[in-house]
Each structure stands twice: as C-alpha cells, then as structure tokens.
Design a protein around this motif. Structure first.
Motif, mmCIF file in Angstrom:
data_model
loop_
_atom_site.group_PDB
_atom_site.id
_atom_site.type_symbol
_atom_site.label_atom_id
_atom_site.label_comp_id
_atom_site.label_asym_id
_atom_site.label_seq_id
_atom_site.Cartn_x
_atom_site.Cartn_y
_atom_site.Cartn_z
ATOM 1 N N MET A 1 -23.566 17.779 -46.035
ATOM 2 C CA MET A 1 -23.488 17.146 -47.348
ATOM 3 C C MET A 1 -22.386 16.086 -47.323
ATOM 4 O O MET A 1 -21.258 16.364 -46.913
ATOM 5 C CB MET A 1 -23.194 18.207 -48.416
ATOM 6 N N ASP A 2 -22.728 14.878 -47.774
ATOM 7 C CA ASP A 2 -21.740 13.814 -47.749
ATOM 8 C C ASP A 2 -20.830 13.888 -48.970
ATOM 9 O O ASP A 2 -20.998 14.741 -49.858
ATOM 10 C CB ASP A 2 -22.411 12.454 -47.632
ATOM 11 N N GLU A 3 -19.871 12.975 -49.021
ATOM 12 C CA GLU A 3 -18.844 13.023 -50.074
ATOM 13 C C GLU A 3 -19.451 12.837 -51.465
ATOM 14 O O GLU A 3 -19.104 13.562 -52.403
ATOM 15 C CB GLU A 3 -17.801 11.947 -49.794
ATOM 16 N N ALA A 4 -20.341 11.874 -51.613
ATOM 17 C CA ALA A 4 -20.913 11.601 -52.925
ATOM 18 C C ALA A 4 -21.725 12.785 -53.430
ATOM 19 O O ALA A 4 -21.638 13.168 -54.603
ATOM 20 C CB ALA A 4 -21.792 10.346 -52.859
ATOM 21 N N ALA A 5 -22.528 13.387 -52.542
ATOM 22 C CA ALA A 5 -23.319 14.547 -52.944
ATOM 23 C C ALA A 5 -22.418 15.719 -53.298
ATOM 24 O O ALA A 5 -22.656 16.432 -54.283
ATOM 25 C CB ALA A 5 -24.281 14.933 -51.826
ATOM 26 N N ALA A 6 -21.369 15.939 -52.507
ATOM 27 C CA ALA A 6 -20.453 17.048 -52.782
ATOM 28 C C ALA A 6 -19.751 16.856 -54.116
ATOM 29 O O ALA A 6 -19.522 17.823 -54.854
ATOM 30 C CB ALA A 6 -19.427 17.171 -51.659
ATOM 31 N N ARG A 7 -19.437 15.608 -54.443
ATOM 32 C CA ARG A 7 -18.783 15.358 -55.729
ATOM 33 C C ARG A 7 -19.696 15.746 -56.884
ATOM 34 O O ARG A 7 -19.265 16.407 -57.839
ATOM 35 C CB ARG A 7 -18.392 13.882 -55.830
ATOM 36 N N ASP A 8 -20.965 15.346 -56.824
ATOM 37 C CA ASP A 8 -21.899 15.701 -57.896
ATOM 38 C C ASP A 8 -22.097 17.206 -57.978
ATOM 39 O O ASP A 8 -22.153 17.784 -59.071
ATOM 40 C CB ASP A 8 -23.240 15.011 -57.662
ATOM 41 N N VAL A 9 -22.200 17.861 -56.825
ATOM 42 C CA VAL A 9 -22.420 19.312 -56.815
ATOM 43 C C VAL A 9 -21.218 20.038 -57.406
ATOM 44 O O VAL A 9 -21.370 20.971 -58.210
ATOM 45 C CB VAL A 9 -22.702 19.784 -55.371
ATOM 46 N N LEU A 10 -20.021 19.625 -57.032
ATOM 47 C CA LEU A 10 -18.826 20.278 -57.573
ATOM 48 C C LEU A 10 -18.660 19.997 -59.063
ATOM 49 O O LEU A 10 -18.193 20.861 -59.813
ATOM 50 C CB LEU A 10 -17.590 19.795 -56.817
ATOM 51 N N LEU A 11 -19.044 18.810 -59.500
ATOM 52 C CA LEU A 11 -18.948 18.488 -60.918
ATOM 53 C C LEU A 11 -19.904 19.363 -61.732
ATOM 54 O O LEU A 11 -19.526 19.903 -62.784
ATOM 55 C CB LEU A 11 -19.254 17.011 -61.137
ATOM 56 N N VAL A 12 -21.131 19.522 -61.256
ATOM 57 C CA VAL A 12 -22.089 20.382 -61.953
ATOM 58 C C VAL A 12 -21.632 21.836 -61.917
ATOM 59 O O VAL A 12 -21.777 22.580 -62.900
ATOM 60 C CB VAL A 12 -23.487 20.220 -61.334
#
Length: 483
Positions: A1-12
């Motif tokens: 998982m790249d940085e942008a995807a991880a950011r969205d996942v952690l935000l949700v």
C-alpha cells in the motif's frame, strides 16, 4: 500500500472509530462500502491478473467512505484532501538555499576574493562535521540501545489539511486520532523526506556560492588577498594547503607556494591575474567536499523515501482491518466457532452471537455454534472448521475455576487460537439494576483469570450486543489480556 492509499485508509479508520454511535456512518453505510469495495477490488485484481489483496480492498473501501461523506456532508470534503505543504517545502528549501549561496560571498567586498573567507570556511567545516556525525551515529545508537529516535516536530503535520473553518466535533476527534497515528507511522518516511531536502539544500547552497564566484568574476576583476591578526603567512599556507589538497590532487589544479601566499597578505597589492586560480580552487573544493557528497546522500535518502512511500508500513493485522478483511484471503478467519461451557444458548441468543461474529471478524463472517460442554467434562475432540476462530463461551454468573474452566481453555488452545467470551446478560437480569457493581467485580475476576491463561477475553451481552461493542472490537487488539 502506497502513502496516499494508507492516508485514506487511516483517515477512514479514525472516522469510523470516533463514530462509535454510528451517527455519521450507519451500519448500512459501512456494509455498503465494504460490498462495493470488494467488487471494485476484485475487478481491479482481475484486470491486473493479480490476487485480491487486503490492501487493495481497504483502499477501495476508504475511497467509497470518503466519497459518501463528501456527498452527504460537503462542508467536510475540504478536510479529507491532503495539503501539499510538505512537498512544496521540499522544493522551495533547495531553491532558497541556492539563492543564499549566491549571496553568501557578497557579505564582504564583492570585488575581492578573501582566502580566509569566513562564510566559505564555515561551510566546509560544517559539512565535515555533518559527515563525521553521520559516520558516528550508528556507533552511538549501538552504544545506547534504549535511546529513542528523535521526533520531527511539525514536519509530518504538513500533510494535514489546514482549512480555515473549524471542523465539527466528530471530525475533530477523528482528525486528532488520525494525526497521532499518522505522525507515528509516517515518521521514517518523513525523516527520509527531510534528509533528502536538507542534503539537497546543502548542495545547492555550495553550488550557489561557487556559481557566484564565477559569475561575478566575468564582470569584475577580483582583488585576492588575506589578513589575520593571529595567523602568519606560514600558518595560512598550511591551512590553505590542507583545504585545497583534495582539489589539487584529484582535479590536478595548479598549486601555490608560501611566497605567493605571503605576497597576498593585505595591505599589499595583489596581482590581478591570480584571482582565477583561487576561484578555481574554492569552487573545486566545494564541488568535491560539499556538492557531490551531499547529492549522493540526497539520492540515498530519496531512494529510501520512494521505497517507504511505495510500501507504507501499515499493520493490516490490527483488529479493525482484520474484521474488514475477514474472508477476503484464504488465511483470514471467516467464521466464529463458539464452544459454550456449561451454558446452553437458546435460539433467541443465536442471532446475538452472529452479531458478535460480525463485530469481531467482519460482516461476511459466519457462525458455527457447538453443543454446550457439561460442567467438569473435557471438550469434545472436534476438528475446527476451515478458517474458523475458536471462542469459548462462559456465563458471567459462573466463577472461573482453574480445574474446570481453565482446563477447558487449555484443551481448546491446543487446537489453535482461542478467545474467551463471557456473557453478562443472564447475570445482570438475575441481579437487577442494583447488581452492576457485582457484575463489574465478576467481570474483572474473569479478566484476571483469562490473562493468567494468556487468552484474550471480552465481556459480551447477548441480550443487547451493541452494549458491549467496544469490548468486542478490542478483543484481538495487540497486548490485550497479556496476549
């Protein structure tokens, strides 16, 4: 998982965790997002001819949830978009350093090349100190194994949104949780990003200083010289020989003699033709000792940054992710196998156990309910269903006994991972409204008992599963109950 995807996942993850009451995202919203994400992730995996992975599913699900929230609450959409302040700072900083390098030698006389120029000498000395620190840092860390990595205050926060208006309370709590977790997980990536920017800025600072010497030399004739209160010509000669030796040896630049250095001491007139030699020596020294090493270090930091950004260190084994990804991969638990002990579960409570299974393993999780094991009897030797998580079910009214309940747990542990569920519904009904304190004491006794057995344990309420939702969601959390 790249940085942008991880950011969205952690935000949700932060939003759903903060929204315990389901006021913002209902159960139907979450289930719809999971179902849609499974289909989209499966299509993507098929197109790429790759297996469906939890990372791909979680990214698609996060996009679904954020899109639903932006549609339902448009005012909050600005909080979901990342701000590129960190990336802009990484671009602006080197260019600002280049401009400072161009201006650094204008501190003195712009028509003079000072052989003992303080800005240039300090630039060389500082970089040598940095290289020494980089060489000694692994040794110092090995000598102090308990030392923690220094934090980078403020830098990871540049990835956070900064809208002008204040977020609603539910979103403020979610952003606070997200910020703390993002700060911790992204620290290695942000450190690599900062190192790359600082190394590149140091190289650009030296490049600007060297370029300024040449550019001004085209339009003006330099006066070369030196002056010092405490150093004589022989000391200055040895100092300059030490500084310029790498450039003279590697690039085969012409050297200088003690007499030449003595002749350049102010207030004597300096030969006008000697300026180019000293400009070449200073520029070549900056190239060899600052620009090239710093660019190499920046390249190494950039390589580490790219690697961390492409494979963000997000632990998908956390209970939140495990529940969402239940049944997604062959090795993920897709079924809760309940083994009651001296406790008969009626049909009215079977549906509640199914809700517990969904809360623990995800909405796709199934339920297998075995017959109750009699008090004092060992559990039946039954092979667990494929992909099942075994759960021992006890009533809170029972007092935990090592020779009975403990042996039952030990026997189940031999077959694999086991969790303990203790139902409080019957006990609370029997005690009435005044029995909450006694029930809490009994629950604490069960927690201590299961902790000694190293079995994760949660109190459930099969009459009202939502009452103990937090306990269920924390059941498989790392470190809970001494697991």
């Amino acid at each position: 998982m790249d940085e942008a995807a991880a950011r969205d996942v952690l935000l949700v993850k932060a939003i759903e965790t903060a929204d315990q009451a389901r006021d913002v995202l209902s159960e139907d919203d979450r289930r719809h997002a999971s179902r849609s994400a499974r289909e989209l992730a499966q299509w993507d995996a098929t197109d790429r001819k790759q297996p469906l992975t939890p990372a791909l599913f979680l990214h698609r699900r996060a996009a679904q949830v954020l899109a639903r929230l932006a549609e339902r609450k448009p005012a909050t959409a600005a909080f979901f978009r990342p701000r590129p302040w960190g990336r802009l700072a990484a671009i602006v900083l080197p260019f600002a350093a280049l401009l400072c390098g161009v201006m650094v030698d204008r501190i003195g006389d712009p028509h003079r090349v000072d052989l003992l120029s303080a800005p240039l000498l300090l630039m060389l000395l500082w970089n040598l100190v940095v290289y020494l620190g980089l060489l000694l840092w692994p040794v110092l860390r090995a000598a102090r194994p308990g030392a923690t990595r220094p934090r980078l205050p403020g830098w990871p926060a540049l990835a956070m949104p900064f809208p002008l208006r204040r977020p609603p309370p539910w979103l403020a709590a979610a952003l606070a949780q997200f910020g703390a977790e993002w700060l911790r997980l992204s620290a290695p990536l942000q450190a690599a990003r900062m190192k790359r920017s600082l190394h590149l800025a140091a190289a650009m600072l030296a490049l600007g200083a060297a370029a300024s010497l040449y550019l001004r030399g085209i339009l003006a004739q330099y006066q070369v010289g030196w002056e010092s209160t405490f150093l004589d010509a022989s000391q200055v000669y040895r100092l300059l020989s030490f500084i310029f030796e790498p450039a003279m040896a590697l690039l085969r630049l012409p050297g200088f003699t003690l007499d030449q250095v003595r002749a350049l001491q102010y207030p004597q007139a300096a030969p006008g033709s000697s300026g180019a030699l000293w400009v070449h020596l200073y520029a070549a020294t900056l190239l060899l000792l600052v620009i090239l090493p710093r660019l190499a270090l920046a390249a190494l930091a950039w390589r580490r940054e790219r690697r961390l950004a492409a494979a963000f260190p997000l632990d998908l084994g956390q209970p939140y992710f495990a529940r969402l990804c239940a049944g997604l991969t062959p090795d993920a638990p897709a079924c809760l196998w309940v083994r009651p002990y001296s406790y008969r579960v009626g049909d009215s409570l079977r549906g509640s156990l199914a809700e517990v299974a969904h809360g623990l393993l995800g909405e796709q999780a199934g339920l297998v309910l075995d017959a109750s094991t009699a008090y004092g009897a060992p559990p039946a030797a039954v092979a667990p269903p494929a992909g099942a998580l075994c759960a021992a079910l006890f009533p809170l009214s029972a007092t935990p006994e090592p020779e009975n309940h403990g042996d039952f747990l030990d026997q189940l542990k031999r077959a694999g991972t086991v969790v303990a569920l203790v139902d409080e519904s019957g006990y609370l009904e029997r005690l009435g409204p005044q029995g909450a304190g006694r029930a809490a004491e009994r629950a604490e006794l069960w927690r201590q008992f299961c902790a000694l057995r190293q079995v994760p344990m949660a109190v459930v309420n099969l009459a009202d599963p939502a009452r103990r939702r937090d306990d269920i969601e924390r059941l498989l959390a790392p470190g809970m109950n001494a697991t």
